[in-house]
Scaffold this motif. Structure first.
Motif, short mmCIF file in Angstrom:
data_model
loop_
_atom_site.label_atom_id
_atom_site.label_comp_id
_atom_site.label_asym_id
_atom_site.label_seq_id
_atom_site.Cartn_x
_atom_site.Cartn_y
_atom_site.Cartn_z
N GLY A 23 -15.97 22.49 -86.39
CA GLY A 23 -16.63 22.25 -85.11
C GLY A 23 -17.14 23.54 -84.48
N GLU A 24 -18.11 23.37 -83.60
CA GLU A 24 -18.68 24.51 -82.90
C GLU A 24 -17.74 24.98 -81.79
N SER B 175 -5.46 14.04 -84.00
CA SER B 175 -4.33 14.82 -83.50
C SER B 175 -3.80 15.63 -84.67
N VAL B 176 -2.88 16.56 -84.39
CA VAL B 176 -2.31 17.36 -85.47
C VAL B 176 -1.27 16.56 -86.25
N HIS C 260 -9.28 22.90 -85.25
CA HIS C 260 -10.20 21.84 -84.87
C HIS C 260 -10.73 22.14 -83.47
N ASN C 261 -12.00 22.46 -83.38
CA ASN C 261 -12.66 22.71 -82.10
C ASN C 261 -13.23 21.39 -81.61
N LEU C 262 -12.63 20.84 -80.56
CA LEU C 262 -12.90 19.48 -80.12
C LEU C 262 -13.49 19.46 -78.71
N PRO C 263 -14.02 18.34 -78.27
CA PRO C 263 -14.53 18.27 -76.89
C PRO C 263 -13.45 18.57 -75.85
N ALA C 264 -12.22 18.17 -76.13
CA ALA C 264 -11.12 18.40 -75.20
C ALA C 264 -9.81 18.25 -75.97
N GLY D 6 -10.02 22.92 -77.11
CA GLY D 6 -11.35 22.59 -76.59
C GLY D 6 -12.36 23.62 -77.07
N ARG D 7 -13.51 23.15 -77.52
CA ARG D 7 -14.46 24.06 -78.17
C ARG D 7 -15.01 25.15 -77.25
N TRP D 8 -14.94 24.93 -75.93
CA TRP D 8 -15.46 25.94 -75.01
C TRP D 8 -14.34 26.73 -74.33
#
Length: 569
Positions: free
Chosen positions: A182-183, A89-90, A219-223, A239-241
């Motif tokens: 992250g991607e 988390s931030v 931070h590009n995360l899954p969610a 979220g990365r997408w």
């Protein structure tokens, strides 16, 4: 971080030239910008101490966040401890084999007497990690050696370590860096250009950049998502997408806008009690509606100013904010000032009844900020706006008096710019819970608020539900509704209505009824089947929209053009 896969930061802290019989080393219990006592000391272990005089020194923990080292007037004391970091988390530190994120309040201890003393931080990265991004300045040419003038600045400077990509742009010859962990499906050129536009529009308000460099840690995360502001940096999570849709992308830009605006509004323009900070206790203020709410108003408006959304997008957002607060029963219970004061025990600890008793100082603050902006514009025939309030607070309290402002000073600043007393507004809408006359304020710019639900006669139960393992469970009950009146409870499983199994079709079943109809709801409460006889009420929720008034006056049209940036100002 020698064993990053175990999620432990190993910390060594050295204090020199502070000769006392004992030294108390303390861990903060919260981090500025996130108003909840988080008890960071719970992740600390293996605390030991040494002195130059006699090697190992006796130490003991004397309360939840304090370790006392019996230093015996030694000239130098070094303590070592470990911090477990595996909550992403931030507000919390994180470490695994892919990257490390240091949230300083949760990693670095302090000695009270030395909080204004400068120091250095040396980071020893894991294996082949070659990047470090932070708002701190480096020592010489070593990117892993950092310096800070005092503990407040250290706490205000998160550190990202790893192999992340760094994007760059400049505004007024000041460097801005974007550390992308992250991607993600972002377009680098578009993202950098749009973030630059947000920074440029924000800087225009104050016509001054109060930092030598700025760092966005992303931070590009899954969610998930969120942000936390700092003195010359911010941490953003998304979220990365999310970048792949216009809604997701604009949502991220809104987060960028919000957190960057904070570098002025709260990091420099701030309530008096929020700095210097007490890191061991709650820091109470009724002014989070300014710090967070006005920032929420501006984060949307700055996207409009930067041409990243159009006027219709902005008005839809503003209308949505009004709907959110007016459809929340808690808006009639808790004032926006109280909401900020009670953030420590309510906002960050919601339960199933929170919607009935509380209101968000973010959303309500954005709405009252908008109304005050419109009031100022109307009172000054468009010569002034809330921008001028912020500029005044910046110059008077941050630069001239070098302190924060009080409640009275905040109201006085608004009145000074508006050229009129606003006691009625503040008492009713900041410290009270009276509904504003939205059409009065929107009318200044030739707009009116419409309630599309007016005249409708829809039946309403008043319970929110969710399906879990094939069961329809009540998750909240809205105050003043049929469900509330007739005793439907959170955690009840709704099995049938009028002897028909409903499952996910509950709302469809209720929509075929009308107010005053009686229904028999079969529930499972704690393993006991029972039937509640409920008389349905009328749906109290409003569905709002905005439209222009007919035959707007030249002044209304001019103010609308100015407010919505429809022409050059």
């Amino acid at each position: 971080m020698d064993e990053a896969q175990t999620h432990y930061f190993d910390v060594q802290m050295k204090v020199s030239g502070y000769k006392h019989p004992y030294i108390d080393f303390k861990m903060p219990v919260w981090t500025p910008g996130s108003y909840l006592v988080r008890e960071y000391a719970r992740n600390v272990e293996a605390f030991t101490a040494r002195t130059t005089k006699g090697g190992a020194a006796k130490s003991e923990k004397i309360n939840k966040n304090t370790w006392r080292v019996y230093s015996n007037n030694s000239d130098e004391v070094e303590v070592s401890y470990r911090v477990y970091a595996f909550e992403i988390s931030v507000r919390t530190p994180f470490l695994d084999a892919s990257h490390g994120y240091i949230q300083p309040a949760a990693v670095f201890m302090f000695v009270k007497d030395l909080m204004n003393t400068p120091g250095t931080v040396t980071v020893k990265p894991y294996k082949n990690w070659n990047q470090l991004s932070t708002g701190l300045s480096q020592v010489g040419n070593n990117k892993f050696a950092l310096k800070f003038p005092d503990y407040d600045v250290l706490v205000d400077s998160p550190i990202e370590i790893g192999t992340h990509k760094v994007l760059e742009f400049s505004v007024r010859n000041v460097p801005h860096r974007v550390a992308m962990y992250g991607e993600g499906n972002y377009d680098e050129k578009r993202l950098v250009a749009d973030m630059k536009r947000i920074v440029e529009e924000t800087v225009k308000i104050f016509d001054e950049i109060p930092y030598e460099h700025y760092t966005f840690i992303v931070h590009n995360l899954p969610a998930g998502g969120g942000g936390l502001e700092h003195l010359n940096s911010t941490t953003l999570q998304t979220g990365r997408w999310n970048y792949g849709t216009e809604t997701g992308y604009k949502g991220f830009l809104g987060l960028v806008s919000h957190e960057f605006f904070h570098l002025y509004n709260i990091k420099r323009i701030r309530p008096k009690v929020l700095g210097p900070f007490d890191y061991e206790n709650e820091n109470y203020t009724t002014l989070l509606w300014v710090a967070e709410g006005v920032t929420s108003y501006y984060d949307d408006h700055l996207l409009l100013r930067a041409n990243l959304v159009d006027a219709d997008d902005y008005l839809n957002t503003a209308t949505g904010n009004i709907g959110t607060i007016e459809n929340a029963p808690g808006n009639k219970v808790q004032s926006v000032a109280e909401s900020g004061f009670d953030a420590w025990i309510k906002y960050y600890r919601p339960n199933e009844n929170s919607n009935n008793t509380t209101i968000s100082y973010y959303t309500k603050g954005a709405v009252v900020g908008m109304l005050l902006d419109l009031e100022i514009m109307n009172s000054t025939q468009g010569k002034q706006s809330f921008d001028d309030v912020l500029r005044y607070l910046y110059q008077e309290y941050y630069k001239k008096q070098k302190r924060g402002f009080t409640e009275a000073e905040m109201q006085a600043a608004v009145e000074k710019v508006a050229g009129k007393k606003l006691d009625d507004f503040f008492q009713k809408h900041i410290y009270g819970v009276e509904q504003p006359d939205y059409n009065k304020y929107l009318g200044y710019v030739g707009l009116k608020l419409l309630n599309y639900s007016e005249g409708k006669n829809d039946a309403y139960l008043g319970a929110a539900t969710s399906m879990s393992n094939g069961k329809l469970n009540v998750t909240s009950v809205m105050r003043g509704t049929a469900a509330y009146q007739y005793g439907l409870n959170v955690n009840d499983e709704i099995i049938a209505v009028d002897n028909y199994r409903v499952g996910e079709n509950l709302n469809q079943f209720i929509s075929n009824k009308k107010p005053g109809d009686k229904v028999a709801i079969l529930i499972n409460r704690g393993g006991i089947l029972q039937t509640l006889d409920i008389t349905l009420g009328k749906n109290p929720n409003a569905s709002y929209g905005m439209q222009r008034v007919a035959n707007a006056s030249p002044q209304q049209e001019a103010l609308l053009q100015k407010w919505l940036r429809l022409t050059e100002n």
